[in-house]
Design a protein around this motif. Structure first.
Motif, mmCIF file in Angstrom:
data_model
loop_
_atom_site.group_PDB
_atom_site.id
_atom_site.type_symbol
_atom_site.label_atom_id
_atom_site.label_comp_id
_atom_site.label_asym_id
_atom_site.label_seq_id
_atom_site.Cartn_x
_atom_site.Cartn_y
_atom_site.Cartn_z
ATOM 1 N N LYS A 1 0.831 -1.212 0.000
ATOM 2 C CA LYS A 1 0.000 0.000 0.000
ATOM 3 C C LYS A 1 0.862 1.257 0.000
ATOM 4 C CE LYS A 1 -4.129 -2.054 2.056
ATOM 5 N NZ LYS A 1 -5.211 -1.904 3.068
ATOM 6 N N VAL A 2 1.881 1.243 -0.857
ATOM 7 C CA VAL A 2 2.836 2.343 -0.962
ATOM 8 C C VAL A 2 2.908 2.796 -2.417
ATOM 9 C CG1 VAL A 2 5.264 3.004 -0.761
ATOM 10 C CG2 VAL A 2 4.200 1.606 1.015
ATOM 11 N N VAL A 3 2.989 4.111 -2.647
ATOM 12 C CA VAL A 3 3.160 4.673 -3.974
ATOM 13 C C VAL A 3 4.451 5.478 -4.009
ATOM 14 C CG1 VAL A 3 2.159 6.045 -5.833
ATOM 15 C CG2 VAL A 3 0.653 4.883 -4.203
ATOM 16 N N ASP B 1 -5.529 2.239 -3.435
ATOM 17 C CA ASP B 1 -5.578 1.743 -2.058
ATOM 18 C C ASP B 1 -4.177 1.846 -1.469
ATOM 19 O OD1 ASP B 1 -6.173 0.547 0.332
ATOM 20 O OD2 ASP B 1 -6.223 -1.506 -0.482
ATOM 21 N N PHE B 2 -3.866 2.984 -0.870
ATOM 22 C CA PHE B 2 -2.546 3.204 -0.287
ATOM 23 C C PHE B 2 -2.688 3.862 1.072
ATOM 24 C CE2 PHE B 2 -3.411 7.362 -2.092
ATOM 25 C CZ PHE B 2 -2.854 8.238 -1.181
ATOM 26 N N ASP B 3 -1.635 3.736 1.880
ATOM 27 C CA ASP B 3 -1.571 4.491 3.128
ATOM 28 C C ASP B 3 -0.286 5.301 3.250
ATOM 29 O OD1 ASP B 3 0.420 2.608 3.934
ATOM 30 O OD2 ASP B 3 -1.097 1.346 4.904
ATOM 31 N N THR B 4 0.639 5.122 2.272
ATOM 32 C CA THR B 4 1.928 5.796 2.347
ATOM 33 C C THR B 4 2.394 6.199 0.953
ATOM 34 O OG1 THR B 4 2.517 4.417 4.262
ATOM 35 C CG2 THR B 4 4.313 5.608 3.171
ATOM 36 N N LEU B 5 2.937 7.417 0.845
ATOM 37 C CA LEU B 5 3.543 7.894 -0.392
ATOM 38 C C LEU B 5 5.012 8.190 -0.139
ATOM 39 C CD1 LEU B 5 0.827 10.498 -1.476
ATOM 40 C CD2 LEU B 5 1.089 8.184 -2.356
ATOM 41 N N ILE B 6 5.849 7.929 -1.158
ATOM 42 C CA ILE B 6 7.258 8.283 -1.100
ATOM 43 C C ILE B 6 7.468 9.464 -2.040
ATOM 44 C CG2 ILE B 6 9.634 7.515 -1.338
ATOM 45 C CD1 ILE B 6 8.045 5.918 0.709
ATOM 46 N N PRO B 7 7.824 10.649 -1.510
ATOM 47 C CA PRO B 7 8.040 11.806 -2.386
ATOM 48 C C PRO B 7 9.360 11.708 -3.122
ATOM 49 C CG PRO B 7 8.594 12.382 -0.130
ATOM 50 C CD PRO B 7 8.054 10.967 -0.093
#
Length: 311
Positions: A192-194, A229-235
C-alpha cells in the motif's frame, strides 16, 4: 485525456494484461563490488530508511530512490544523479539492505537526479522501465554540463505496466504531464505504498514547464492517485514518507494555491508580480513558492505557469 483510471476491477484487468514475467533463471550479472572503497560524493551519505517490511527509501544525492525486496530479487525506483560515484554509493546502499540481484528498475521521469544512472543498470542487463512519454522526452531533454543523457528505457509503456517477483508486485502508471511530460508513478499494492517521483515533494510541488510539465496535470494526477488503495507515499524529495492524511491535506493546499493563482491572473496581476501577490503563508511550511521554492521563480517556468493558468 485521462491517462489512468483506478478501480478494483479495472486495476486487476489492466495490470494482468500488462504484466510481463521475465525468466528468473538468467539473473543480471553482479554490479556491486564489496571490496571497492567507499565512493566520494558532493552530498551527505545516503540514508536508508525502512518504510514497510521489505520496502525502503534511499534518501540523498538530491533525490529519493525506492527499493522493494522480494523473495527472489529487488525492484528499484529511480537511479539518482548521474555519475559513477553516485552510482556506486547507490549500489552500496542497496547492498546494505539485501545482497539479492536487482531484477527491475523503474524510472519516474527524465530529470538526471532520478534517471542519471540508468545506463549502468542497462549495461548490467537489468530491464529499465519507463513511460512512452519518457522515451520520447529523453531524446530531447537538455542535460546540464558534465552530465550524460540517459538512454531510452529497455521497456516503455503507454498507460500501465506490472512486474511480479515472488512476494512482490509493482505497477507503474503513466500520468498526465505534470512535473514533466514524462511522469509516471510506481504502486506497490501489497505494501500500500506509492513511489511518486517528483509528482510529490515534502511541501509544494514544482513544475518544469519547458519540459512539458503542467500544474493542472499535477492536480489531475493527485486526484487519480487518491483512488488507489494506499496508506503511504514516497516523495521524490524529502527525508520522510507521506501519510494518506498528509497527502489529502496537501491536495487541498494545491487546489487552493491554483485557485489563488488563477484569481490573481484574472484580476490582472502582471506576471512579474504574480508570485508575490498570492497568499501562501497560511498553507504551512514548504509552500512558500515565492521564496523557499526558487524553482517557481525561474523565468522560463514563470512564463509557463502564467501561460497555462491564463487560458
Amino acid at each position: 485525456m485521462l491517462r489512468f483510471v483506478i478501480g478494483a476491477g479495472a486495476l486487476a484487468a489492466v495490470s494482468a494484461a500488462a504484466t510481463m514475467a521475465f525468466a528468473q533463471d538468467a539473473a543480471p550479472r553482479p554490479i556491486y563490488d564489496p571490496a571497492a572503497p567507499p565512493p566520494t560524493t558532493n552530498f551527505a551519505p545516503l540514508v536508508v530508511r525502512q518504510v514497510k517490511p521489505g520496502l525502503f527509501m534511499l534518501i540523498g544525492n538530491t533525490a529519493n530512490s525506492v527499493l522493494r525486496v522480494a523473495d527472489d530479487g529487488l525492484i528499484l525506483v529511480d537511479t539518482k544523479l548521474t555519475g559513477d560515484n553516485y552510482y556506486q554509493e547507490l549500489l552500496r546502499a542497496i547492498h546494505s539492505v539485501s545482497p539479492k540481484p536487482i531484477r527491475y528498475v523503474f524510472v519516474t521521469h527524465v530529470h538526471n537526479d532520478h534517471s542519471g544512472n540508468t545506463p549502468q543498470f542497462e549495461a548490467a542487463g537489468i530491464p529499465v522501465i519507463a513511460s512512452d512519454d519518457y522515451k520520447a522526452l529523453v531524446a530531447t531533454y537538455t542535460v546540464r554540463p558534465g552530465q550524460l543523457r540517459s538512454p531510452a528505457p529497455t521497456i516503455s509503456f503507454a498507460k500501465t505496466y506490472t512486474v511480479k517477483l515472488k512476494g512482490a508486485t509493482a505497477t507503474a502508471y503513466a500520468l498526465h504531464p505534470a512535473h514533466t511530460a514524462s511522469d509516471s508513478i510506481v504502486y506497490f499494492p501489497d505494501e500500500k505504498v506509492v513511489a511518486m517521483g517528483d509528482n510529490m515533494f515534502s511541501g509544494a510541488p514544482t513544475v518544469d514547464w519547458p519540459n512539458g510539465g503542467r500544474l493542472l496535470g499535477l492536480q489531475q494526477n493527485w486526484a487519480e492517485v487518491e483512488k488507489l488503495d494506499f496508506d503511504t507515499l514516497i516523495p521524490g524529495h524529502g527525508d520522510a514518507p507521506i501519510s494518506r492524511a498528509e497527502f489529502e491535506a496537501d491536495r487541498k493546499k494545491l487546489d487552493l494555491l491554483i485557485e489563488r493563482l488563477r484569481a490573481a491572473i484574472k484580476a490582472g496581476v502582471p506576471k512579474s508580480e504574480l508570485l508575490a501577490a498570492v497568499k501562501v503563508d497560511d498553507l504551512g511550511p514548504g509552500w512558500n513558492i515565492k521564496g523557499q521554492h526558487t524553482e517557481w521563480t525561474r523565468p522560463a517556468r514563470l512564463d509557463g505557469l502564467y501561460d497555462e493558468l491564463s487560458k
